[in-house]
Scaffold this motif. Structure first.
Motif, mmCIF file in Angstrom:
data_model
loop_
_atom_site.group_PDB
_atom_site.id
_atom_site.type_symbol
_atom_site.label_atom_id
_atom_site.label_comp_id
_atom_site.label_asym_id
_atom_site.label_seq_id
_atom_site.Cartn_x
_atom_site.Cartn_y
_atom_site.Cartn_z
ATOM 1 N N PHE A 146 0.853 -1.189 0.000
ATOM 2 C CA PHE A 146 0.000 0.000 0.000
ATOM 3 C C PHE A 146 0.888 1.238 0.000
ATOM 4 C CE2 PHE A 146 -3.188 2.788 2.389
ATOM 5 C CZ PHE A 146 -3.845 3.134 1.241
ATOM 6 N N TYR A 147 1.911 1.226 0.847
ATOM 7 C CA TYR A 147 2.968 2.229 0.733
ATOM 8 C C TYR A 147 4.262 1.654 1.277
ATOM 9 C CZ TYR A 147 2.135 3.532 5.708
ATOM 10 O OH TYR A 147 1.973 3.539 7.071
ATOM 11 N N GLY A 148 5.361 2.155 0.736
ATOM 12 C CA GLY A 148 6.678 1.725 1.163
ATOM 13 C C GLY A 148 7.405 2.873 1.836
ATOM 14 N N GLU A 149 8.389 2.520 2.649
ATOM 15 C CA GLU A 149 9.094 3.567 3.368
ATOM 16 C C GLU A 149 10.495 3.129 3.767
ATOM 17 O OE1 GLU A 149 6.464 3.913 6.773
ATOM 18 O OE2 GLU A 149 7.796 2.644 7.979
ATOM 19 N N SER A 150 11.334 4.131 4.007
ATOM 20 C CA SER A 150 12.566 3.970 4.735
ATOM 21 C C SER A 150 12.431 4.897 5.949
ATOM 22 C CB SER A 150 13.772 4.325 3.862
ATOM 23 O OG SER A 150 14.978 4.085 4.554
ATOM 24 N N SER A 151 13.527 5.336 6.487
ATOM 25 C CA SER A 151 13.474 6.278 7.609
ATOM 26 C C SER A 151 14.401 7.445 7.324
ATOM 27 C CB SER A 151 13.877 5.588 8.924
ATOM 28 O OG SER A 151 15.138 4.946 8.808
ATOM 29 N N PHE A 152 14.034 8.612 7.866
ATOM 30 C CA PHE A 152 14.905 9.778 7.728
ATOM 31 C C PHE A 152 14.686 10.733 8.880
ATOM 32 C CE2 PHE A 152 11.940 11.719 4.141
ATOM 33 C CZ PHE A 152 10.920 11.916 5.049
ATOM 34 N N LEU A 153 15.497 11.780 8.908
ATOM 35 C CA LEU A 153 15.421 12.775 9.967
ATOM 36 C C LEU A 153 14.644 13.981 9.476
ATOM 37 C CD1 LEU A 153 16.449 13.493 12.865
ATOM 38 C CD2 LEU A 153 18.338 14.701 11.747
ATOM 39 N N MET A 154 13.579 14.306 10.187
ATOM 40 C CA MET A 154 12.766 15.475 9.871
ATOM 41 C C MET A 154 13.108 16.589 10.862
ATOM 42 S SD MET A 154 9.410 13.056 9.393
ATOM 43 C CE MET A 154 10.162 11.767 10.400
ATOM 44 N N TYR A 155 13.176 17.818 10.383
ATOM 45 C CA TYR A 155 13.550 18.909 11.282
ATOM 46 C C TYR A 155 12.795 20.186 10.920
ATOM 47 C CZ TYR A 155 16.728 20.301 7.465
ATOM 48 O OH TYR A 155 17.254 20.673 6.254
ATOM 49 N N ASN A 156 12.534 20.987 11.927
ATOM 50 C CA ASN A 156 11.804 22.234 11.775
ATOM 51 C C ASN A 156 12.778 23.324 11.316
ATOM 52 O OD1 ASN A 156 10.567 24.817 12.427
ATOM 53 N ND2 ASN A 156 9.034 23.671 13.568
ATOM 54 N N LYS A 157 12.649 23.718 10.058
ATOM 55 C CA LYS A 157 13.597 24.665 9.473
ATOM 56 C C LYS A 157 13.555 26.030 10.169
ATOM 57 C CE LYS A 157 12.095 24.065 5.224
ATOM 58 N NZ LYS A 157 11.978 24.161 3.739
ATOM 59 N N GLU A 158 12.402 26.444 10.639
ATOM 60 C CA GLU A 158 12.307 27.737 11.317
ATOM 61 C C GLU A 158 13.101 27.739 12.618
ATOM 62 O OE1 GLU A 158 8.239 28.877 11.814
ATOM 63 O OE2 GLU A 158 8.085 29.684 9.773
ATOM 64 N N LEU A 159 12.977 26.648 13.378
ATOM 65 C CA LEU A 159 13.708 26.563 14.640
ATOM 66 C C LEU A 159 15.210 26.491 14.401
ATOM 67 C CD1 LEU A 159 11.426 24.072 16.639
ATOM 68 C CD2 LEU A 159 11.482 26.577 16.763
ATOM 69 N N ALA A 287 -3.584 19.010 8.418
ATOM 70 C CA ALA A 287 -3.240 18.066 9.484
ATOM 71 C C ALA A 287 -2.002 18.465 10.265
ATOM 72 C CB ALA A 287 -3.029 16.671 8.883
ATOM 73 N N SER A 288 -1.279 19.477 9.806
ATOM 74 C CA SER A 288 0.024 19.799 10.394
ATOM 75 C C SER A 288 0.243 21.303 10.483
ATOM 76 C CB SER A 288 1.127 19.173 9.537
ATOM 77 O OG SER A 288 2.398 19.653 9.876
ATOM 78 N N ARG A 289 0.762 21.734 11.620
ATOM 79 C CA ARG A 289 1.099 23.141 11.802
ATOM 80 C C ARG A 289 2.475 23.483 11.244
ATOM 81 N NH1 ARG A 289 -0.910 24.520 18.032
ATOM 82 N NH2 ARG A 289 -3.134 24.095 17.693
ATOM 83 N N VAL A 290 3.218 22.465 10.826
ATOM 84 C CA VAL A 290 4.568 22.723 10.310
ATOM 85 C C VAL A 290 4.663 22.492 8.810
ATOM 86 C CG1 VAL A 290 5.666 22.221 12.518
ATOM 87 C CG2 VAL A 290 5.323 20.359 10.877
ATOM 88 N N ALA A 291 3.534 22.374 8.142
ATOM 89 C CA ALA A 291 3.541 22.173 6.691
ATOM 90 C C ALA A 291 4.335 23.293 6.014
ATOM 91 C CB ALA A 291 2.113 22.148 6.156
ATOM 92 N N GLY A 292 5.256 22.915 5.145
ATOM 93 C CA GLY A 292 6.091 23.884 4.450
ATOM 94 C C GLY A 292 7.291 24.361 5.251
ATOM 95 N N LYS A 293 7.404 23.889 6.496
ATOM 96 C CA LYS A 293 8.496 24.330 7.368
ATOM 97 C C LYS A 293 9.465 23.200 7.709
ATOM 98 C CE LYS A 293 5.296 27.531 9.675
ATOM 99 N NZ LYS A 293 4.686 27.905 10.985
ATOM 100 N N VAL A 294 9.271 22.033 7.080
ATOM 101 C CA VAL A 294 10.047 20.847 7.458
ATOM 102 C C VAL A 294 11.164 20.577 6.458
ATOM 103 C CG1 VAL A 294 9.922 18.381 8.024
ATOM 104 C CG2 VAL A 294 7.956 19.872 8.495
#
Length: 447
Positions: A146-159, A287-294
């Motif tokens: 249905f969907y495939g994935e790996s893993s990665f690091l997500m971070y808040n660019k503004e912070l 669904a997210s307050r950080v959309a466009g900021k990640v």
């Protein structure tokens, strides 16, 4: 891996309410125009539950009765039903760990015959690493991704920008720990990093085992020598536990994918290391307050060049179903090119259940919506190595798990001890000493 427990429960109740109006049916009998589907309560699954009646049922005449559960509960329920040949479900979501093992046990229908007989399905479009992870020893597909994935690091660019910190494309875990210390802002309710601490072999040990791998550790050596309390495994686990305790989110020992998704998505953590499939929800403004900021970086490393896991949530058909044709019709629709376009058009292109079809990455709409994470996701999936994920040869396949039936129990029991260490109830040394004894019992079966 996904949304709040309340949302999952509400959606499950709604699904049951809808199914009550459609008449009886299921894996053990009833009208072939009604099938039962058991699935994990991740955002992508919640999306398909919303779209099925209006699109699949209206076109096919097949009613789908969904049961939706959080990840740990799903694993228990699906294992109990399929292993015991309960026959309650016609379709169930399983993953890259279960598919080859259950195929070998003869518990699943092989799906290659169905897929090859359906020219519109375009099986060749499926990403090879994902197909391989869901195939049996005979090379046949036993669960459709249905969907495939790996893993990665997500971070808040503004912070990060506010602190003048630049995230490398391929960070080390030492750098991540340093960033977490600088960005930790408990006074304002922002953790330096969010990491899973919830017990479960597929919860805390999904990310933690990748840390163990890159620190040079392993659950077992090639000859089945258990290494759970070895220096490398211990160093990695202490690093992970210490990082959470110093700069992680509140209540970390009860935080899984769902809780971290909510924490990071609400702007309450500066970083989050987890599944690439989370990006679609994070980039959805609804669904997210950080959309466009990640920002998205590759899985942090220590001694290896890559560290991302390999996983797929996939639709499997238990051998006990009496509705195989209808079950395949649902599976083929749910994993088709057409469904990905439907999800994009109806719900937003960032929410497409991606990571499984090459054609998805060629869609202009998806390229635009997923431009911040699509390339790193695809590259991470391609780089994941379930044969050699660490520094030493392994006795079984798997990046974030050991591909043997006993690992589910072993990993879960050790995870309970690690969660207790995160909560301050025991030490990592004691947790892994207990884990080593359990691993020795497993190893004795294979030596």
């Amino acid at each position: 891996m996904p949304v709040s427990r309340k949302v999952i429960a509400a959606l499950a109740v709604a699904a049951l309410g809808l199914s009550a109006c459609s008449g009886a049916g299921g894996g053990s009998g009833g009208d072939d125009k009604t099938i039962t589907v058991l699935m994990v309560g991740n955002p992508q699954m919640e999306d398909i539950a919303k779209l099925t009646a209006e699109h699949f049922t209206k076109e096919s005449g097949i009613t789908v009765r969904f049961t939706i559960l959080p990840e740990n509960e799903l694993r228990d329920k699906v294992t109990q039903d399929i292993a015991n040949q309960g026959g309650q479900y016609d379709v169930a979501t399983i993953g890259a760990y279960e598919a080859p093992i259950w195929a070998k046990n003869g518990w699943l229908h092989e799906l290659s015959t169905f897929a090859d007989a359906d020219p519109a399905y375009d099986r060749a479009d499926l990403l090879e690493p994902i197909v391989a992870s869901l195939s049996g020893e005979d090379g046949k597909l036993y669960a459709a991704p249905f969907y495939g994935e790996s893993s990665f690091l997500m971070y808040n660019k503004e912070l990060f920008a506010a602190k003048g910190i630049t995230m490398p494309e391929r960070p080390t875990w030492r750098q991540v720990a340093d960033f977490a210390a600088q960005l930790d802002d408990k006074a304002n309710g922002v953790a330096g990093i969010c990491l899973r601490g919830l017990p479960g072999w597929g919860e805390v040990f999904a990310p933690l085992t990748t840390v163990v791998n890159t620190f040079g550790g392993t659950w077992f050596e090639k000859d089945w020598t258990p290494k759970v309390n070895a220096p490398e495994f211990t160093e990695a686990t202490k690093f992970y536990v210490d990082l959470i305790r110093a700069h992680g989110q509140p209540g970390a020992s009860q935080s899984g994918f769902t809780e971290c998704l909510n924490t990071f998505g609400q702007g309450k953590a500066a970083m989050w290391y987890d599944a690439t499939s989370a990006a679609g929800t994070l980039e959805d403004p609804a669904a997210s307050r950080v959309a466009g900021k990640v920002g998205y970086a590759y899985a942090p490393v220590e001694k290896t060049t890559a560290a991302g896991w390999l996983w797929a949530w996939a639709w499997a058909m238990p051998k006990t179903t009496t509705h195989s044709d209808s079950a395949w019709e649902f599976i083929s629709w749910a994993t088709s090119k057409e469904y990905e376009k439907l999800a994009g058009e109806q719900l937003g292109w960032s929410r497409v259940p991606s990571g499984k079809r090459a054609s998805t990455y060629e869609l202009p709409q998806y390229q635009e919506s997923a431009r911040s994470f699509a390339d790193v996701t695809l590259r991470a999936i391609e780089e994941a190595d379930p044969v050699n994920p660490g520094l030493q040869p392994r006795p079984a396949l798997g990046v974030q798990f050991v591909g043997i039936p006993e690992f589910a129990d072993l990993g879960t029991k050790v995870s309970q001890e690690v969660a207790a260490a995160i909560a301050g109830g025991t030490t990592v040394d004691q947790a892994l000493a207990d884990g080593q004894k359990l691993a020795e019992e497993v190893a004795a079966k294979y030596k």
